[in-house]
Design a protein around this motif. Structure first.
Motif, short mmCIF file in Angstrom:
data_model
loop_
_atom_site.label_atom_id
_atom_site.label_comp_id
_atom_site.label_asym_id
_atom_site.label_seq_id
_atom_site.Cartn_x
_atom_site.Cartn_y
_atom_site.Cartn_z
N ILE A 176 0.82 -1.21 0.00
CA ILE A 176 0.00 0.00 0.00
C ILE A 176 0.86 1.26 0.00
CG2 ILE A 176 -1.70 1.32 1.34
CD1 ILE A 176 -2.73 -1.46 2.36
N ASN A 177 1.98 1.21 0.70
CA ASN A 177 2.85 2.38 0.79
C ASN A 177 3.56 2.73 -0.52
OD1 ASN A 177 2.20 2.88 3.45
ND2 ASN A 177 3.97 1.83 4.29
N LYS A 178 3.40 1.88 -1.54
CA LYS A 178 3.91 2.22 -2.86
C LYS A 178 3.11 3.36 -3.49
CE LYS A 178 5.58 -2.46 -4.04
NZ LYS A 178 7.01 -2.14 -4.25
N LEU A 179 1.89 3.55 -3.04
CA LEU A 179 1.02 4.57 -3.64
C LEU A 179 1.44 5.95 -3.16
CD1 LEU A 179 -2.44 2.80 -3.26
CD2 LEU A 179 -0.83 2.70 -5.17
N PRO A 180 1.71 6.87 -4.05
CA PRO A 180 2.22 8.20 -3.66
C PRO A 180 1.23 8.97 -2.79
CG PRO A 180 1.55 8.17 -5.97
CD PRO A 180 1.52 6.76 -5.51
N GLY A 181 1.75 9.44 -1.64
CA GLY A 181 0.92 10.23 -0.73
C GLY A 181 0.21 9.43 0.32
N VAL A 182 0.16 8.11 0.17
CA VAL A 182 -0.59 7.27 1.11
C VAL A 182 0.30 6.85 2.26
CG1 VAL A 182 -1.80 5.08 1.42
CG2 VAL A 182 -2.16 6.42 -0.65
N GLN A 183 -0.22 6.96 3.47
CA GLN A 183 0.43 6.42 4.66
C GLN A 183 -0.47 5.34 5.25
OE1 GLN A 183 2.66 9.35 7.27
NE2 GLN A 183 1.17 10.73 6.34
N THR A 184 0.10 4.20 5.54
CA THR A 184 -0.66 3.09 6.12
C THR A 184 -0.62 3.18 7.64
OG1 THR A 184 -0.04 1.72 4.24
CG2 THR A 184 -0.94 0.59 6.15
N ILE A 185 -1.79 3.11 8.25
CA ILE A 185 -1.92 3.14 9.71
C ILE A 185 -2.51 1.82 10.18
CG2 ILE A 185 -2.92 4.32 11.70
CD1 ILE A 185 -1.02 6.11 10.22
N ASP A 186 -1.76 1.10 11.03
CA ASP A 186 -2.24 -0.16 11.58
C ASP A 186 -3.15 0.13 12.76
OD1 ASP A 186 -2.66 -2.71 12.49
OD2 ASP A 186 -0.61 -3.03 13.20
N CYS A 187 -4.42 -0.21 12.61
CA CYS A 187 -5.41 0.06 13.66
C CYS A 187 -5.61 -1.10 14.62
CB CYS A 187 -6.75 0.43 13.02
SG CYS A 187 -6.70 1.94 12.03
N GLY A 188 -4.95 -2.24 14.34
CA GLY A 188 -5.05 -3.36 15.28
C GLY A 188 -5.73 -4.57 14.68
N ILE A 189 -6.43 -5.32 15.52
CA ILE A 189 -7.05 -6.58 15.10
C ILE A 189 -8.22 -6.32 14.14
CG2 ILE A 189 -6.34 -7.77 17.20
CD1 ILE A 189 -9.20 -7.40 18.26
N LEU A 190 -8.66 -7.38 13.49
CA LEU A 190 -9.69 -7.25 12.45
C LEU A 190 -10.98 -6.64 13.00
CD1 LEU A 190 -10.14 -7.79 9.44
CD2 LEU A 190 -11.17 -9.99 10.08
N GLU A 191 -11.26 -6.85 14.25
CA GLU A 191 -12.46 -6.28 14.86
C GLU A 191 -12.51 -4.75 14.71
OE1 GLU A 191 -14.26 -5.85 19.34
OE2 GLU A 191 -13.43 -7.82 18.77
N LYS A 192 -11.34 -4.12 14.60
CA LYS A 192 -11.28 -2.66 14.44
C LYS A 192 -11.89 -2.22 13.11
CE LYS A 192 -9.09 -1.73 18.30
NZ LYS A 192 -9.68 -0.91 19.39
N SER A 193 -12.08 -3.17 12.19
CA SER A 193 -12.71 -2.82 10.91
C SER A 193 -14.12 -2.30 11.11
CB SER A 193 -12.73 -4.04 9.98
OG SER A 193 -13.45 -5.12 10.56
N ARG A 194 -14.74 -2.63 12.24
CA ARG A 194 -16.07 -2.11 12.53
C ARG A 194 -16.07 -0.59 12.62
NH1 ARG A 194 -18.07 -6.45 17.22
NH2 ARG A 194 -17.29 -8.32 16.13
N VAL A 195 -14.99 -0.05 13.14
CA VAL A 195 -14.85 1.40 13.25
C VAL A 195 -14.38 1.99 11.92
CG1 VAL A 195 -13.70 3.28 14.47
CG2 VAL A 195 -14.32 1.20 15.72
N ILE A 196 -13.39 1.35 11.30
CA ILE A 196 -12.85 1.84 10.03
C ILE A 196 -13.95 1.98 8.99
CG2 ILE A 196 -11.33 1.26 8.10
CD1 ILE A 196 -9.49 -0.14 10.13
N GLU A 197 -14.78 0.96 8.86
CA GLU A 197 -15.83 0.98 7.84
C GLU A 197 -16.86 2.09 8.11
OE1 GLU A 197 -17.43 -2.98 7.52
OE2 GLU A 197 -15.45 -3.85 7.12
N LYS A 198 -17.11 2.39 9.38
CA LYS A 198 -18.11 3.40 9.70
C LYS A 198 -17.63 4.83 9.42
CE LYS A 198 -20.89 0.81 13.01
NZ LYS A 198 -21.33 0.65 14.41
N ILE A 199 -16.33 4.99 9.20
CA ILE A 199 -15.80 6.31 8.84
C ILE A 199 -16.23 6.68 7.42
CG2 ILE A 199 -13.67 7.61 8.39
CD1 ILE A 199 -12.36 5.95 10.63
N THR A 200 -16.40 5.68 6.57
CA THR A 200 -16.69 5.94 5.16
C THR A 200 -18.00 6.70 4.94
OG1 THR A 200 -15.40 4.02 4.50
CG2 THR A 200 -16.97 4.87 2.89
N PRO A 201 -19.11 6.28 5.52
CA PRO A 201 -20.33 7.07 5.32
C PRO A 201 -20.22 8.49 5.86
CG PRO A 201 -20.70 5.30 6.91
CD PRO A 201 -19.39 5.04 6.27
#
Length: 228
Positions: A176-201
């Motif tokens: 992912i860090n190959k993409l110019p301007g993108v920084q990857t942030i590790d948010c933790g275990i897969l359960e954290k995807s519940r929060v990540i996905e809710k940011i999109t709407p």
């Protein structure tokens, strides 16, 4: 390493495919219909003729079979049938899941979220692929299609990832860090995807409110993903 974008003919999938191909990554664009993938790859090569793109088109099943890392970029309604079609080719592979449960899946508003029984779309993917040894990582949920399509400009966003396998997250972050301007942030275990996905709407709602296409997310005070 070959990256297969499953459902890669939509705006998000094709945008991700283009960005990685420009950076020299071998990319397979997958589609429910092989003909559509082949057509869009041909059009992309003409559009980006100034770049030496290593990009091919295949049906989703063939793309999943050939890819070393799979990126799932399909709407929520297509998530289960698409994964069912490629499950046999997911054994021990890294799956980056960009699915977000938006209310548009049931004819609702794009800035509203659907709560899933599994907790998140990424956890749903993990459940569907149970027994394959696939390492599922939530990724690309919060980067808009407009940012991806705005070539050659940098993508002014962080990519939040979550997953249960640290080694898989290391590999994903390096990609992912190959993409110019993108920084990857590790948010933790897969359960954290519940929060990540809710940011999109929320981001979609902000873009609608302020008539923008480029609303994104930056996390401050936290170091970029560091490989372990």
């Amino acid at each position: 390493m070959k990256v297969a974008v499953i459902g890669g003919t939509g705006p998000q999938g094709l945008g991700i495919a283009k960005r990685f191909a420009i950076e020299g990554v071998k990319v397979i664009v997958g589609s429910r219909k092989e003909e559509k993938a082949l057509t869009l790859v041909d059009e992309t090569k003409k559009e980006l003729k100034g770049y030496d793109l290593n990009m091919v088109g295949m049906a989703n099943e063939d793309a999943a079979k050939e890819g070393d890392i799979l990126i799932l970029t399909v709407p929520l309604t297509a998530q289960k049938p698409t994964l069912g079609g490629i499950k046999e080719f997911c054994t021990d592979k890294i799956i980056l899941d960009a699915t977000v449960p938006l209310e548009t899946a049931i004819g609702g508003k794009p800035y509203r979220f659907i709560d899933l029984m599994e907790g998140s779309a990424a956890e749903r993917t993990e459940k569907i692929l149970e027994g394959t040894g696939a390492k599922v990582i939530s990724a690309f949920c919060n980067i808009s299609n407009s940012h991806l399509a705005n070539i050659p400009n940098e993508i002014n966003c962080d990519c939040l990832i979550a997953g249960n396998d640290d080694e898989a997250k290391n590999i994903a972050a390096e990609l992912i860090n190959k993409l110019p301007g993108v920084q990857t942030i590790d948010c933790g275990i897969l359960e954290k995807s519940r929060v990540i996905e809710k940011i999109t709407p929320l981001l979609i709602g902000l873009n609608i409110k302020y008539k923008s296409h480029y609303g994104g997310l930056r996390i401050t005070g936290i170091p970029q993903f560091e490989q372990k």
